[in-house]
Scaffold this active site. Structure first.
Site: not given
Length: 361
Positions: A102, A172, A196
């Site tokens: 990511w 992030d 999540k």
């Protein structure tokens, strides 16, 4: 109905009590004779829901008053591009520390708008560790330094906030926000997809130090301007109201359960159980991440061969343990232990792992 233990990396498991409340309120929310998904986002009813969700998130995470909180669509990947548009001048250098898949994705979104400096890169080591801070090649006048707090695929997590000097730190936090206490004041921007640890897919949370909103950034449409969204309380356009409402229910549930301190305790127990089973397996299960960088949220591990991996996935599903197949980028097995997964779920996984090894080791 018996619910399975869901180890999905996202969209992820949600608290059963939240799902039942949403189910009960679906046709008639708050006695108004209509569903929350049917009412206007500009109605006083929904504005109250939105305001309460923000207040609860601020209390949950500990967000100071000098930070704006936005609830937006688009997911984390969209916001990786918007960071560059809003906070960096055309061609300005931005520093990225890459610790997994990511982090690489974040760079891809920024490159059309900025000069990306890869200040540190864990890929040569297989993304098994976080590059030592004294090896980072930071740019003194960078627009920002970006990290991925937790790598969902590779299972690498920052356990401490890195010191990057006077340049704002952007992070992030999609897969680790609200999983333990966090000093928000050490960051310029924190962003996270909700799917999540905070709620359902379809809404992202963006936490921005307000002085950064004064940056000119780059030419962009109003809809891509964080300042415009902040000025309109995240209602510049029609927001994802159902997702926002459901996230708000999750915030309330987390606060009632004891807040991030309690979830930090539970998450430590869950991850210790699973890592303990891996480390005690004599190599039958393998996790290559350096112990100091091991993620509490996402635990990838590998079996001796693909035949056993396939069997493990099939048998675990039959045993009520869902979504343990590893990401296609790395294979193997991955157990995601987000806030809503109970400790009993981690224990059930460990019991299955031990039984599977006894039968196949």
């Amino acid at each position: 109905m018996t619910r399975a233990f869901n180890f999905s990396a996202g969209p992820a498991t949600l608290p059963e009590s939240v799902l039942r409340q949403a189910q009960a309120e679906m046709l008639d929310w708050n006695g108004i004779g209509a569903s929350i998904v049917e009412i206007s986002h500009r109605s006083q009813d929904f504005i109250a829901v939105a305001a309460q969700a923000e207040a609860d998130l601020r209390a949950l995470v500990g967000i100071p008053d000098d930070y704006a909180v936005l609830f937006l669509s688009g997911g984390a990947t969209t916001h990786q591009a918007l960071l560059a548009l809003n906070f960096a001048a055309p061609g300005q250098v931005v520093d990225y520390v890459v610790t997994g898949h990511w982090g690489k994705t974040a760079i891809k979104q920024a490159r059309p708008y900025c000069t990306v400096n890869i200040a540190a890169d864990g890929e040569p080591g297989g993304f098994h560790d976080i590059p030592a801070r004294d090896t980072w090649r930071l740019t003194p006048d960078a627009a920002y330094v970006h990290i991925t707090a937790n790598e969902t695929i590779h299972g690498v997590e920052f356990r401490d906030t890195p010191d990057v000097g006077g340049v704002p730190l952007f992070a992030d936090f999609s897969s680790s926000i609200a999983s333990e206490p966090l000093d928000v004041s050490k960051y310029g921007v924190i962003y996270a997809g909700a799917q999540k640890n905070l709620g359902p897919v379809g809404v992202a949370v963006v936490i921005i130090r307000k002085d950064l909103l004064e940056r000119t950034g780059q030419p962009r449409a109003d809809i891509f301007d964080y300042r415009s969204h902040a000025e309109r309380d995240s209602m510049l356009n029609t927001p994802p109201t159902w997702n926002w409402y459901l996230a708000g229910l999750v915030f309330k549930w987390m606060l009632a359960e004891g807040g991030v301190a309690e979830f930090a305790r539970r998450n430590a127990v869950k991850s210790s159980l699973v890592y303990g089973a891996i480390d005690a397996s004599g190599g039958f299960y393998r996790n290559a991440v350096a112990p100091a960088a091991r993620s509490r949220m996402n635990i990838p591990f590998f079996l001796p061969d693909e035949t056993l991996t396939t069997r493990f996935v099939a048998e675990s599903k039959a045993a009520g343990l869902l979504a343990l197949k590893g990401h296609k980028a790395v294979g193997g097995i991955r157990a995601s232990l987000y806030n809503a997964l109970p400790v009993e779920g981690a224990q059930a996984l460990v019991d299955f792992m031990r039984d599977f090894q006894q039968r196949n080791g």
